[in-house]
Design a protein around this motif. Structure first.
Motif, PDB file in Angstrom:
ATOM      1  N   ARG A 175      48.748  49.392  37.096  1.00  0.00           N
ATOM      2  CA  ARG A 175      47.520  49.045  36.374  1.00  0.00           C
ATOM      3  C   ARG A 175      47.654  47.678  35.705  1.00  0.00           C
ATOM      4  NH1 ARG A 175      45.938  54.954  33.604  1.00  0.00           N
ATOM      5  NH2 ARG A 175      45.369  55.956  35.592  1.00  0.00           N
ATOM      6  N   ASN A 176      48.804  47.404  35.116  1.00  0.00           N
ATOM      7  CA  ASN A 176      49.032  46.109  34.488  1.00  0.00           C
ATOM      8  C   ASN A 176      49.001  44.975  35.497  1.00  0.00           C
ATOM      9  OD1 ASN A 176      49.891  45.720  31.471  1.00  0.00           O
ATOM     10  ND2 ASN A 176      50.549  47.779  32.015  1.00  0.00           N
ATOM     11  N   ALA A 177      49.574  45.220  36.679  1.00  0.00           N
ATOM     12  CA  ALA A 177      49.619  44.180  37.704  1.00  0.00           C
ATOM     13  C   ALA A 177      48.214  43.802  38.163  1.00  0.00           C
ATOM     14  CB  ALA A 177      50.462  44.660  38.889  1.00  0.00           C
ATOM     15  N   VAL A 178      47.359  44.799  38.384  1.00  0.00           N
ATOM     16  CA  VAL A 178      45.989  44.519  38.815  1.00  0.00           C
ATOM     17  C   VAL A 178      45.220  43.823  37.692  1.00  0.00           C
ATOM     18  CG1 VAL A 178      43.826  45.528  39.640  1.00  0.00           C
ATOM     19  CG2 VAL A 178      46.010  46.478  40.400  1.00  0.00           C
ATOM     20  N   SER A 196      46.436  41.901  35.260  1.00  0.00           N
ATOM     21  CA  SER A 196      46.938  40.521  35.127  1.00  0.00           C
ATOM     22  C   SER A 196      46.443  39.640  36.263  1.00  0.00           C
ATOM     23  CB  SER A 196      48.466  40.509  35.089  1.00  0.00           C
ATOM     24  OG  SER A 196      48.955  41.166  33.943  1.00  0.00           O
ATOM     25  N   ARG A 197      46.415  40.189  37.469  1.00  0.00           N
ATOM     26  CA  ARG A 197      45.939  39.416  38.623  1.00  0.00           C
ATOM     27  C   ARG A 197      44.475  39.026  38.458  1.00  0.00           C
ATOM     28  NH1 ARG A 197      45.370  43.027  43.543  1.00  0.00           N
ATOM     29  NH2 ARG A 197      43.261  43.201  42.687  1.00  0.00           N
ATOM     30  N   GLU A 198      43.635  39.978  38.033  1.00  0.00           N
ATOM     31  CA  GLU A 198      42.220  39.688  37.850  1.00  0.00           C
ATOM     32  C   GLU A 198      42.000  38.753  36.661  1.00  0.00           C
ATOM     33  OE1 GLU A 198      38.036  39.716  38.191  1.00  0.00           O
ATOM     34  OE2 GLU A 198      39.692  40.084  39.592  1.00  0.00           O
ATOM     35  N   GLN A 199      42.780  38.918  35.610  1.00  0.00           N
ATOM     36  CA  GLN A 199      42.680  38.032  34.454  1.00  0.00           C
ATOM     37  C   GLN A 199      43.004  36.593  34.857  1.00  0.00           C
ATOM     38  OE1 GLN A 199      45.667  38.317  31.187  1.00  0.00           O
ATOM     39  NE2 GLN A 199      43.931  38.938  29.918  1.00  0.00           N
ATOM     40  N   ALA A 200      44.055  36.413  35.662  1.00  0.00           N
ATOM     41  CA  ALA A 200      44.433  35.077  36.134  1.00  0.00           C
ATOM     42  C   ALA A 200      43.353  34.494  37.045  1.00  0.00           C
ATOM     43  CB  ALA A 200      45.774  35.146  36.868  1.00  0.00           C
ATOM     44  N   VAL A 225      35.052  43.426  34.628  1.00  0.00           N
ATOM     45  CA  VAL A 225      35.401  43.413  36.050  1.00  0.00           C
ATOM     46  C   VAL A 225      34.343  44.117  36.877  1.00  0.00           C
ATOM     47  CG1 VAL A 225      37.874  43.402  35.501  1.00  0.00           C
ATOM     48  CG2 VAL A 225      36.728  45.576  35.964  1.00  0.00           C
ATOM     49  N   THR A 226      34.401  43.866  38.175  1.00  0.00           N
ATOM     50  CA  THR A 226      33.540  44.581  39.105  1.00  0.00           C
ATOM     51  C   THR A 226      34.099  45.989  39.314  1.00  0.00           C
ATOM     52  OG1 THR A 226      34.811  43.792  41.005  1.00  0.00           O
ATOM     53  CG2 THR A 226      32.924  42.446  40.302  1.00  0.00           C
ATOM     54  N   PRO A 227      33.266  46.920  39.779  1.00  0.00           N
ATOM     55  CA  PRO A 227      33.765  48.276  40.012  1.00  0.00           C
ATOM     56  C   PRO A 227      34.941  48.326  40.980  1.00  0.00           C
ATOM     57  CG  PRO A 227      31.375  48.265  40.037  1.00  0.00           C
ATOM     58  CD  PRO A 227      31.798  46.828  39.964  1.00  0.00           C
ATOM     59  N   SER A 228      34.958  47.441  41.987  1.00  0.00           N
ATOM     60  CA  SER A 228      36.050  47.477  42.969  1.00  0.00           C
ATOM     61  C   SER A 228      37.393  47.207  42.319  1.00  0.00           C
ATOM     62  CB  SER A 228      35.789  46.471  44.094  1.00  0.00           C
ATOM     63  OG  SER A 228      35.722  45.146  43.579  1.00  0.00           O
ATOM     64  N   VAL A 229      37.428  46.286  41.355  1.00  0.00           N
ATOM     65  CA  VAL A 229      38.675  45.993  40.645  1.00  0.00           C
ATOM     66  C   VAL A 229      39.073  47.180  39.776  1.00  0.00           C
ATOM     67  CG1 VAL A 229      39.768  44.516  38.904  1.00  0.00           C
ATOM     68  CG2 VAL A 229      38.315  43.501  40.666  1.00  0.00           C
ATOM     69  N   ALA A 230      38.107  47.744  39.064  1.00  0.00           N
ATOM     70  CA  ALA A 230      38.397  48.894  38.197  1.00  0.00           C
ATOM     71  C   ALA A 230      38.870  50.090  39.014  1.00  0.00           C
ATOM     72  CB  ALA A 230      37.158  49.262  37.378  1.00  0.00           C
ATOM     73  N   LEU A 231      38.290  50.289  40.181  1.00  0.00           N
ATOM     74  CA  LEU A 231      38.716  51.401  41.034  1.00  0.00           C
ATOM     75  C   LEU A 231      40.154  51.207  41.502  1.00  0.00           C
ATOM     76  CD1 LEU A 231      35.476  51.935  43.171  1.00  0.00           C
ATOM     77  CD2 LEU A 231      36.389  53.457  41.403  1.00  0.00           C
ATOM     78  N   GLU A 232      40.536  49.950  41.739  1.00  0.00           N
ATOM     79  CA  GLU A 232      41.926  49.669  42.116  1.00  0.00           C
ATOM     80  C   GLU A 232      42.867  49.916  40.943  1.00  0.00           C
ATOM     81  OE1 GLU A 232      44.727  46.116  44.012  1.00  0.00           O
ATOM     82  OE2 GLU A 232      42.606  45.724  43.594  1.00  0.00           O
ATOM     83  N   VAL A 233      42.433  49.518  39.741  1.00  0.00           N
ATOM     84  CA  VAL A 233      43.246  49.758  38.553  1.00  0.00           C
ATOM     85  C   VAL A 233      43.545  51.244  38.401  1.00  0.00           C
ATOM     86  CG1 VAL A 233      43.222  49.727  36.020  1.00  0.00           C
ATOM     87  CG2 VAL A 233      42.499  47.707  37.287  1.00  0.00           C
TER      88      VAL A 233
END
Length: 335
Positions: free
Chosen positions: A32-35, A37-41, A209-217
């Motif tokens: 969850r942290n990796a996703v 951080s990636r989206e934040q960057a 975030v978009t739902p797709s990012v949240a679903l990945e988290v």
């Protein structure tokens, strides 16, 4: 008899195999942290050049103050640092062009900005954000309380008003703990966990975030994925808001205050069984807290705690049944 024993052995092996395939809580946190951080960057990279924006400050003694800040980089907290130490320490939330805005969320356009504190003449928005933040903190404590020995599934956090007397966090613990009843010492242990996070003064980092990012988290939680889909469908922009506090990533239905250090008196007061639900044995953990700027005498605190020990009843939304279509075969009514 032999058949029954064989079935029991087979079921135990299946359970062991499922547990072996399931990632550990530490691995889930790391993913969850990796996703996050990636989206934040990625979002920060949308502003490769420094562009200036004008931030017009509003509030007592600030009307007419104009700050020149950096687009996509500066936050309301950055603006507070250009004012006084009092504004930095006492601000809990902001209003940007009339919209509630977390202090760590970057500003993306020229705007008007009001910094909110717990001592404002109308602290309604700050109080709501604080109550929500205390519930988020309780969820973080619960998720870490059982180490990697047992699974903990945080359910959708009930939105309850401050007047309810306690903030809430609904949770499903590992099935092995279905018969567990928390003792007073267990509640004190959870309280100590929360106080440690408060002492660390951790930021609640917001990320839209978009739902797709949240679903990945939340790819390892079908419960959270359903919550993502529900919140996205209710959002005018179709997005959802994530927060990160330390290594804990959460989904929130509204703004949180800036940091854990704004909490002062904090106590986990009760945990109730809500019975079987769609995700397992549902429980409701409850707590009580007051912010750093509003502390209570121990006698007042004792009365507040007694009220916070009572189960908070969260009304379920009513299901609307669509009207039945007219029956075309119905004969007309005689006139």
């Amino acid at each position: 008899m032999v058949t029954r024993t064989a079935c029991q052995v087979f079921q135990r092996r299946l359970s062991s195999a499922a547990a072996a395939l399931r990632p550990s809580p530490a691995e889930v946190r790391s993913q969850r942290n990796a996703v996050f951080s990636r989206e934040q960057a990625r979002q920060r990279a949308l502003y490769p050049r420094i562009e200036k924006i004008e931030v017009s400050m509003k509030g007592p003694g600030l009307d007419g103050t104009l700050l020149i800040m950096n687009k996509g980089m500066s936050t309301p907290l950055s603006c507070a640092r250009h004012l006084t130490e009092h504004h930095v320490n006492s601000s809990a939330l902001a209003i940007v062009d009339g919209e509630p805005w977390p202090l760590y969320r970057p500003l993306t356009h020229s705007c008007t900005l009001t910094l909110l504190t717990f001592k404002d003449s109308d602290p309604t928005l700050v109080n709501q954000a604080y109550w929500r933040s205390c519930a988020a903190l309780l969820g973080q404590v619960l998720e870490a309380a059982f180490k990697d020995d047992y699974t903990v599934e945080l359910l959708s956090t009930p939105e309850v008003p401050v007047t309810s007397g306690a903030f809430c966090c609904d949770v499903v613990l590992d099935p092995q703990l279905d018969s567990w009843t928390p003792s007073q010492e267990s509640l004190r242990s959870l309280t100590r966990g929360a106080q440690q996070l408060i002492h660390q003064n951790l930021a609640w980092e917001p990320l839209e975030v978009t739902p797709s990012v949240a679903l990945e988290v939340f790819s390892h939680s079908r419960c959270k994925q359903e919550e993502v889909e529900q919140k996205a469908s209710q959002s005018p922009k179709g997005t959802v808001m994530l927060y990160r506090c330390g290594d804990h990533v959460l989904l929130s239905g509204g703004p949180l205050v800036a940091r854990t250090g704004l909490c002062s008196q904090y106590e986990v007061t009760a945990m109730y069984s809500l019975g079987q639900g769609p995700w397992g044995h549902h429980r409701r953990a409850q707590g009580l807290s007051l912010p750093l700027q509003l502390q209570a005498h121990h006698t007042v605190w004792r009365r507040l705690r007694q009220r916070a020990e009572k189960l908070v009843d969260v009304p379920q939304p009513e299901e609307v049944t669509p009207p039945s279509p007219p029956d075309s075969a119905q004969p007309p009514t005689a006139q």
